[in-house]
Design an enzyme around this catalytic site. Sequence first.
Site, PDB file in Angstrom:
ATOM      1  N   THR A 175       0.878  -1.170   0.000  1.00 54.75           N
ATOM      2  CA  THR A 175       0.000   0.000   0.000  1.00 54.75           C
ATOM      3  C   THR A 175       0.910   1.212   0.000  1.00 54.75           C
ATOM      4  O   THR A 175       1.988   1.181   0.590  1.00 54.75           O
ATOM      5  CB  THR A 175      -0.822  -0.008   1.302  1.00 54.75           C
ATOM      6  OG1 THR A 175      -1.657  -1.150   1.287  1.00 54.75           O
ATOM      7  CG2 THR A 175      -1.653   1.247   1.456  1.00 54.75           C
ATOM      8  N   ASP A 206      -8.039   0.279   6.184  1.00 55.60           N
ATOM      9  CA  ASP A 206      -7.800   1.579   6.816  1.00 55.60           C
ATOM     10  C   ASP A 206      -7.478   2.690   5.825  1.00 55.60           C
ATOM     11  O   ASP A 206      -7.652   3.868   6.135  1.00 55.60           O
ATOM     12  CB  ASP A 206      -6.643   1.461   7.828  1.00 55.60           C
ATOM     13  CG  ASP A 206      -5.344   1.018   7.169  1.00 55.60           C
ATOM     14  OD1 ASP A 206      -5.391   0.158   6.260  1.00 55.60           O
ATOM     15  OD2 ASP A 206      -4.281   1.534   7.542  1.00 55.60           O
ATOM     16  N   GLY A 229      -4.788  -3.374   8.195  1.00 52.09           N
ATOM     17  CA  GLY A 229      -5.756  -2.281   8.226  1.00 52.09           C
ATOM     18  C   GLY A 229      -6.804  -2.404   9.302  1.00 52.09           C
ATOM     19  O   GLY A 229      -7.259  -1.395   9.859  1.00 52.09           O
TER      20      GLY A 229
HETATM   21  N1  ASP Z   1      -3.529  -1.283   4.962  1.00 51.76           N
HETATM   22  C1  ASP Z   1      -3.979  -2.031   3.814  1.00 51.76           C
HETATM   23  C2  ASP Z   1      -5.372  -2.521   4.058  1.00 51.76           C
HETATM   24  O1  ASP Z   1      -5.667  -2.927   5.176  1.00 51.76           O
HETATM   25  C3  ASP Z   1      -3.148  -3.207   3.454  1.00 51.76           C
HETATM   26  C4  ASP Z   1      -1.652  -3.052   3.537  1.00 51.76           C
HETATM   27  O2  ASP Z   1      -1.142  -1.952   3.643  1.00 51.76           O
HETATM   28  O3  ASP Z   1      -0.966  -4.094   3.529  1.00 51.76           O
HETATM   29  O4  ASP Z   1      -6.130  -2.591   3.125  1.00 51.76           O
END
Ligand code: ASP
Length: 313
Positions: A175, A206, A229
């Site tokens: 991300t 998130d 997240g």
């Molecule tokens: N934060 C991202 C989510 O939960 C995933 C990630 O950064 O690995 O969708």
Amino acid sequence: MTTPVIIASERGEVGLSAGIAVLRAGGSALDAVEAAVRAAEANEADHYVGVGGLPNLLGEVELDASIMDGATRRAGAVAAVTGFPHPISIARAVCDRLPQHVLLVGAGAERFADEVGIPRGPVLTEEARRLWREGLTAEGLALAREIQGEGEAAYRRAMSGLLAAMGTPDGPWGTVNVIALDAAGNLAAGVSTSGYPWKYPGRVGDSAVIGAGNYCDNRVGAAACTGRGELAIRAGTARSVLLGLAGGLDPARACAAALRDAAELPDEYRAPLQALCLAPDGRHGGASTRAGSTYSVQTADDDTYRIEERLRI
Ligand code: ASP
């Protein structure tokens, strides 16, 4: 006048030259963040964001993104968007053109994007489809078929086993968080993701949730998260970084304190969580629950970006 600076999570460095060019030309932090995140979304090698992102359990790529302006604390976010390679620009349009709302999801977000003239385009690449198919266990594939007939009950029945069998999605992907400070002293933060591969359709992480994966306030600073997240949502992690900063911690320690708070939550699906922070005076820092995590930083005076270590909690 402030010296402009832009920072990014791992894999966000592909956008820093675009972002710093905007800042050097006197552009706003919001424009710099959008330009940098768009470059990351166009990078097919990153299977966690934009074009090339990995699909959900049913094989469809659903994208989440958000952007926040530190001067006004206005924000725009979209979630579970399909068929648009640049969700960050839809989030930006929500922020600028739909001030009565913050977050649009799914079909409504896509309708709005069409209305404001944001181009549709292919998102699922051959490589992402191959990775998705290879990572899907036999049980996962059977479940993906079953779910189309039986819906959520089937997924719930098999979910823990399935996720345990798949383990933590791993690879040189991520991300993307981008945070910028412009010459006028304004901060902006942007986040874009395809979320967890094989996620339940409609799952929102998130990245689209203001306060969890993204928060920005000129008076205090800006913060953004990558990783697990669900933990960042439950702990309000991006906002919690700013509480630490306001309380006198430096950016890296403010990130570490917020991650420690999130890491205390009971969670069966243990996966790393990272936070990144930029203060209004240009100080920056990051923290991670895993070793070896870094971020990139470039000021308007630098020819290129440099890599900084995050604090390990
Ligand atoms: N934060 C991202 C989510 O939960 C995933 C990630 O950064 O690995 O969708």
